[in-house]
Scaffold this motif. Structure first.
Motif, mmCIF file in Angstrom:
data_model
loop_
_atom_site.group_PDB
_atom_site.id
_atom_site.type_symbol
_atom_site.label_atom_id
_atom_site.label_comp_id
_atom_site.label_asym_id
_atom_site.label_seq_id
_atom_site.Cartn_x
_atom_site.Cartn_y
_atom_site.Cartn_z
ATOM 1 N N VAL A 547 40.015 44.278 40.172
ATOM 2 C CA VAL A 547 39.105 43.377 40.890
ATOM 3 C C VAL A 547 37.952 42.966 39.978
ATOM 4 O O VAL A 547 37.581 41.782 39.908
ATOM 5 C CB VAL A 547 38.559 44.054 42.168
ATOM 6 C CG1 VAL A 547 37.406 43.240 42.765
ATOM 7 C CG2 VAL A 547 39.664 44.223 43.200
ATOM 8 N N GLU A 548 37.384 43.930 39.271
ATOM 9 C CA GLU A 548 36.245 43.634 38.402
ATOM 10 C C GLU A 548 36.643 42.694 37.262
ATOM 11 O O GLU A 548 35.876 41.807 36.882
ATOM 12 C CB GLU A 548 35.667 44.937 37.835
ATOM 13 C CG GLU A 548 35.085 45.875 38.885
ATOM 14 C CD GLU A 548 34.061 45.191 39.773
ATOM 15 O OE1 GLU A 548 33.228 44.420 39.235
ATOM 16 O OE2 GLU A 548 34.087 45.405 41.000
ATOM 17 N N ILE A 549 37.851 42.899 36.710
ATOM 18 C CA ILE A 549 38.327 42.014 35.642
ATOM 19 C C ILE A 549 38.468 40.582 36.168
ATOM 20 O O ILE A 549 38.042 39.613 35.527
ATOM 21 C CB ILE A 549 39.673 42.517 35.087
ATOM 22 C CG1 ILE A 549 39.483 43.855 34.372
ATOM 23 C CG2 ILE A 549 40.282 41.495 34.130
ATOM 24 C CD1 ILE A 549 40.782 44.508 33.955
ATOM 25 N N ALA A 550 39.079 40.460 37.357
ATOM 26 C CA ALA A 550 39.266 39.135 37.950
ATOM 27 C C ALA A 550 37.926 38.491 38.287
ATOM 28 O O ALA A 550 37.736 37.277 38.107
ATOM 29 C CB ALA A 550 40.131 39.249 39.204
ATOM 30 N N ARG A 551 36.988 39.295 38.750
ATOM 31 C CA ARG A 551 35.665 38.762 39.098
ATOM 32 C C ARG A 551 34.945 38.253 37.857
ATOM 33 O O ARG A 551 34.306 37.192 37.877
ATOM 34 C CB ARG A 551 34.852 39.852 39.797
ATOM 35 C CG ARG A 551 33.511 39.387 40.339
ATOM 36 C CD ARG A 551 32.892 40.471 41.205
ATOM 37 N NE ARG A 551 33.569 40.569 42.494
ATOM 38 C CZ ARG A 551 33.593 41.664 43.254
ATOM 39 N NH1 ARG A 551 33.009 42.772 42.838
ATOM 40 N NH2 ARG A 551 34.222 41.659 44.413
ATOM 41 N N GLU A 552 35.041 39.008 36.760
ATOM 42 C CA GLU A 552 34.412 38.574 35.511
ATOM 43 C C GLU A 552 35.040 37.278 34.997
ATOM 44 O O GLU A 552 34.367 36.459 34.367
ATOM 45 C CB GLU A 552 34.546 39.679 34.456
ATOM 46 C CG GLU A 552 33.695 40.904 34.738
ATOM 47 C CD GLU A 552 33.983 42.046 33.775
ATOM 48 O OE1 GLU A 552 34.778 41.824 32.828
ATOM 49 O OE2 GLU A 552 33.430 43.143 33.964
ATOM 50 N N ALA A 553 36.346 37.105 35.283
ATOM 51 C CA ALA A 553 37.041 35.894 34.833
ATOM 52 C C ALA A 553 36.841 34.729 35.798
ATOM 53 O O ALA A 553 37.310 33.614 35.532
ATOM 54 C CB ALA A 553 38.532 36.185 34.667
ATOM 55 N N GLY A 554 36.173 34.972 36.931
ATOM 56 C CA GLY A 554 35.951 33.922 37.911
ATOM 57 C C GLY A 554 37.184 33.583 38.727
ATOM 58 O O GLY A 554 37.257 32.503 39.334
ATOM 59 N N ASP A 555 38.155 34.495 38.776
ATOM 60 C CA ASP A 555 39.401 34.259 39.506
ATOM 61 C C ASP A 555 39.252 34.780 40.937
ATOM 62 O O ASP A 555 39.636 35.904 41.259
ATOM 63 C CB ASP A 555 40.552 34.967 38.790
ATOM 64 C CG ASP A 555 41.920 34.600 39.355
ATOM 65 O OD1 ASP A 555 41.968 34.024 40.462
ATOM 66 O OD2 ASP A 555 42.934 34.912 38.700
ATOM 67 N N THR A 556 38.677 33.955 41.818
ATOM 68 C CA THR A 556 38.393 34.393 43.186
ATOM 69 C C THR A 556 39.668 34.667 43.979
ATOM 70 O O THR A 556 39.685 35.540 44.853
ATOM 71 C CB THR A 556 37.553 33.330 43.919
ATOM 72 O OG1 THR A 556 38.245 32.071 43.866
ATOM 73 C CG2 THR A 556 36.192 33.184 43.272
ATOM 74 N N THR A 557 40.736 33.938 43.681
ATOM 75 C CA THR A 557 42.001 34.176 44.386
ATOM 76 C C THR A 557 42.521 35.577 44.103
ATOM 77 O O THR A 557 42.925 36.307 45.014
ATOM 78 C CB THR A 557 43.059 33.138 43.965
ATOM 79 O OG1 THR A 557 42.582 31.829 44.279
ATOM 80 C CG2 THR A 557 44.373 33.390 44.690
ATOM 81 N N ALA A 558 42.511 35.965 42.829
ATOM 82 C CA ALA A 558 42.968 37.309 42.459
ATOM 83 C C ALA A 558 42.061 38.375 43.058
ATOM 84 O O ALA A 558 42.537 39.424 43.516
ATOM 85 C CB ALA A 558 43.020 37.447 40.944
ATOM 86 N N VAL A 559 40.751 38.115 43.071
ATOM 87 C CA VAL A 559 39.809 39.066 43.666
ATOM 88 C C VAL A 559 40.157 39.302 45.131
ATOM 89 O O VAL A 559 40.271 40.447 45.590
ATOM 90 C CB VAL A 559 38.355 38.562 43.537
ATOM 91 C CG1 VAL A 559 37.416 39.406 44.399
ATOM 92 C CG2 VAL A 559 37.904 38.605 42.086
ATOM 93 N N ASN A 560 40.346 38.231 45.884
ATOM 94 C CA ASN A 560 40.659 38.354 47.312
ATOM 95 C C ASN A 560 41.992 39.057 47.535
ATOM 96 O O ASN A 560 42.120 39.915 48.421
ATOM 97 C CB ASN A 560 40.677 36.968 47.964
ATOM 98 C CG ASN A 560 39.304 36.333 48.010
ATOM 99 O OD1 ASN A 560 38.291 37.032 48.032
ATOM 100 N ND2 ASN A 560 39.247 35.008 48.016
ATOM 101 N N ASP A 561 43.003 38.703 46.733
ATOM 102 C CA ASP A 561 44.324 39.323 46.887
ATOM 103 C C ASP A 561 44.263 40.829 46.631
ATOM 104 O O ASP A 561 44.838 41.625 47.385
ATOM 105 C CB ASP A 561 45.328 38.679 45.926
ATOM 106 C CG ASP A 561 45.701 37.262 46.336
ATOM 107 O OD1 ASP A 561 45.392 36.883 47.486
ATOM 108 O OD2 ASP A 561 46.287 36.535 45.503
ATOM 109 N N LEU A 562 43.573 41.224 45.579
ATOM 110 C CA LEU A 562 43.481 42.644 45.235
ATOM 111 C C LEU A 562 42.685 43.415 46.287
ATOM 112 O O LEU A 562 43.039 44.541 46.656
ATOM 113 C CB LEU A 562 42.839 42.804 43.854
ATOM 114 C CG LEU A 562 43.723 42.392 42.666
ATOM 115 C CD1 LEU A 562 42.877 42.206 41.412
ATOM 116 C CD2 LEU A 562 44.809 43.439 42.421
ATOM 117 N N GLN A 563 41.609 42.823 46.781
ATOM 118 C CA GLN A 563 40.818 43.493 47.809
ATOM 119 C C GLN A 563 41.628 43.678 49.088
ATOM 120 O O GLN A 563 41.546 44.731 49.740
ATOM 121 C CB GLN A 563 39.542 42.695 48.089
ATOM 122 C CG GLN A 563 38.512 42.802 46.974
ATOM 123 C CD GLN A 563 37.298 41.942 47.225
ATOM 124 O OE1 GLN A 563 37.384 40.862 47.817
ATOM 125 N NE2 GLN A 563 36.139 42.399 46.764
#
Length: 673
Positions: A547-563
């Motif tokens: 989640v933190e990696i995706a958040r740093e990359a600005g990938d909100t879709t990946a953040v939401n999916d992982l959460q």
């Protein structure tokens, strides 16, 4: 972190110390740094050199002498294929005492270990591992006490809720303030001197330690970066001086006492519902505890053979700093067997009147076992009583607390067999206490029962697991030498040797993160999540890092999916982890200022966990969300949110959780209309 050492002499010894600091970026056994400690060190790193310079040497301690020439060659330090003989250990000890070059000897041994890792780093060859443990011990002996004080104190200054970074900076600029700050965390008798740690030990005590291979191994496997080394060494010295004849017979017990009593007792021990002044404490009496347990062991009056246990188990036996008379009372009056020791919890009559009137703090003037037995108590007293009595009878125990359907509860756990912990003695199943939280007495930090289970299961007893940890130590040393290729190779070997060693997975993740190998890090974390699919804490850790990696990359879709993966995977059995992930989601939505969308997500979370969330759901989701809305001026939405949660959770009338809802409702009613 290298900047803190820029003013030190450019000698091989100091270069080695600096290189070991670089090695902290991966988590090797014995020198593991928690993420919290790493964060604290980086925030205040620029102040470490100031703290070192402001900690004065003790008046009776001579100033550090210039580095002496390197010691004569010792063949045992340059070869790793043969077990150390008593003569080898004697020569190493006497050479160190004569020259003081502990760090130079450690570096010689380190280089031999690195050079011979392919030929001797095998599970079946203990000669390699024993030299690795000795290398760590020699390194510790050469450490400057003021240096250790700086590294120990600074992260704790950052973590202390009463201190801000600004306050620390301001205080460090004032003469003598560093010493005052350090005293918050260090006893006066343990205050650092401007000298190597070896000088804190009597020569005969140091000799006894280095000649005892089992003790050196226990210390190497148990001492962590969060231990205060001057305190550890002080306890070791005291124990040897007090009992030189039995000191070497109980190496694991000695190591356990050293890592538990190296730093002050928290002011809220044993728990926040018992005034500490009522507890019969005797914190500095590690000699008395050593005598009690060794005497009881020799007379076969304990329920477990403590000489068969490791230090990381025994630290849960000797961690109640009470007067010995408390243990003697328990050994005389509590006679339950090991197989039925959970029955001790119910020996204390539950005080319904205290619970009914909300009197959760101990009301009596003393908190002895005898008084608790006579007066009765509530769950915290039942759990404390059972845990201390278990220790007195020779059983490692833990005091647990957790949140259930109607609020908080306390129970205890104990080592029922040499390999199995019971985590739910006095735990009420109908309340659905998903997770229990105890305290690791080595650093007084919180640990949950699931984490404890993962590090005390049978796999940790295997030669493969311990050898994997040895490879992690060597990986740390290789990293200190700036050899990324060897570091990666050793970490892979550690993972291959024991795939269930979570420390190896975390060490590799830390290394890949530090070396900015993002794609490899993502693949590694995905593999970690798969490896620990049945261990929710570790799987969630791997997902949260993604989640933190995706958040740093600005990938909100990946953040939401992982959460959502975290929430769904843990909803039934580990709702505490799902709730924590849900809290993260809500925090992000509130930060955006879209309150209606946040309220919709909030209601979805409440519906998901209505039957299992209980106290965790209230404290981690409901109360923070309602207060955040209140602070933002969304008073009506805050009241609607509280009412919605109350109607779904339906806490029992008069329960702790019911009272918490009532208090929060009172806060909202006081808000301006």
């Amino acid at each position: 972190m290298i900047g803190a050492f820029s003013s030190l002499p450019n000698s091989p010894t100091f270069r080695y110390v600096a290189s070991m600091r670089r090695g902290m970026r991966i988590c090797g056994i014995g020198w593991t740094i928690t993420l919290a400690v790493i964060a604290g060190l980086f925030v205040v790193d620029s102040q470490i050199s100031n703290l070192k310079s402001e900690i004065p040497a003790a008046p009776t301690t001579p100033a550090a002498t210039p580095a002496t020439p390197a010691p004569p060659a010792i063949s045992a330090l340059s070869t790793t294929g043969v077990l150390l003989s008593p003569a080898d250990r004697e020569l190493i000890t006497q050479t160190g005492l004569a020259s003081g070059n502990w760090l130079d000897m450690a570096e010689t041994l380190r280089r031999a270990l690195l050079a011979d890792r392919n030929g001797f780093a095998t599970v079946s060859n203990p000669a390699w591992s024993e030299r690795l443990y000795l290398c760590q011990m020699l390194f510790w002996l050469g450490q400057n006490e003021c240096e250790q004080a700086a590294l120990f104190v600074m992260p704790r200054l950052k973590a202390d809720s009463t201190l801000t970074v600004e306050k620390v900076r301001e205080a460090l600029q004032q003469p003598g303030s560093a010493k005052n700050l350090a005293k918050i965390f260090i006893d006066d008798e343990d205050f650092p001197r401007n000298a190597p740690l070896a000088q804190r030990l009597k020569p005969e005590a140091l000799t006894a330690i280095l000649k005892n291979g089992e003790l050196v191994e226990e210390l190497a496997q148990t001492v962590s970066r969060e231990d205060y080394l001057p305190g550890v060494v002080r306890v070791l010295n005291d124990l040897y001086v007090h009992a030189p004849n039995t000191f070497g017979q109980y190496p694991a017990l000695v190591a356990a006492l050293a890592v538990v009593y190296d730093q002050p007792l928290p002011s809220n021990w044993p728990n926040h519902q018992v005034p500490q002044k009522t507890v019969p404490l005797d914190f500095g009496n590690w000699n008395g505890l050593f005598d009690y347990f060794t005497s009881a062991a020799e007379s076969r009056e304990l329920l477990m053979d403590i000489q068969k246990l490791r230090a990381d188990q025994l630290k849960f036996l000797i961690d109640a700093p009470l007067k010995v008379s408390e243990f003697q009372w328990a050994r005389k009056n509590i006679r339950q067997s090991r197989s039925r020791f959970e029955d001790v919890f119910s020996l204390i009559t539950y005080d319904q009147s205290r619970a009914g009137t909300g009197q959760f703090v101990w009301p009596d003037t003393d908190y002895t076992l005898a008084t608790i037995s006579k007066s009765g108590g509530i769950c915290v007293d039942q759990a404390y009583f059972a845990a201390v009595c278990g220790k007195a009878r020779g059983l490692p125990t833990l005091y647990f607390s957790g949140q259930g359907k109607d609020g908080g509860h306390a129970w205890f756990g104990y080592l029922k067999t040499d390999e199995k912990w019971v985590m739910d003695a006095g735990r009420y199943g109908e309340q659905k206490y998903v997770t229990g939280y105890a305290v690791d007495p080595q650093n007084w930090r919180q640990i949950n029962d699931h984490e404890l289970d993962s590090i005390t299961n049978r796999v940790t007893l295997s030669p493969e697991y311990r050898h994997s940890n040895s490879l992690l130590v060597l990986a740390t040393m290789s990293d200190a030498d700036g050899d990324n290729e060897s570091t990666a190779d050793l970490l892979q070997s550690a993972l291959k040797t024991s795939p269930n060693n979570s420390a190896a997975w975390m060490a590799m993740a830390s290394f890949l993160r530090t070396t900015k190998q993002t794609e490899l890090l993502k693949q590694h974390l995905q593999a970690m999540a798969a490896q620990f699919e049945k261990q929710p804490d570790l799987r969630t850790y791997a997902l949260q890092q993604q989640v933190e990696i995706a958040r740093e990359a600005g990938d909100t879709t990946a953040v939401n999916d992982l959460q959502q993966q975290i929430i769904q995977a843990n909803r039934l059995r580990r709702s505490d982890l799902s709730i924590a992930a849900g809290s993260d989601v809500l925090t992000q939505k509130l930060a955006s200022g879209d309150y209606p969308a946040a309220y919709t997500e909030y209601k979805n979370l409440i519906r998901k966990f209505k039957g299992d969330g209980g106290g965790n759901l209230y404290y981690d989701i409901v109360a923070p969300f309602v207060r955040r809305l209140y602070k933002a001026g969304q008073i009506k939405l805050a009241k609607d949110s509280l009412s919605f949660a109350y109607n779904y959770l339906k806490p029992s009338s008069g329960s702790i959780l019911d009272g918490e809802f009532e208090k929060l409702q009172t806060e909202l009613n006081a808000a301006p209309r």
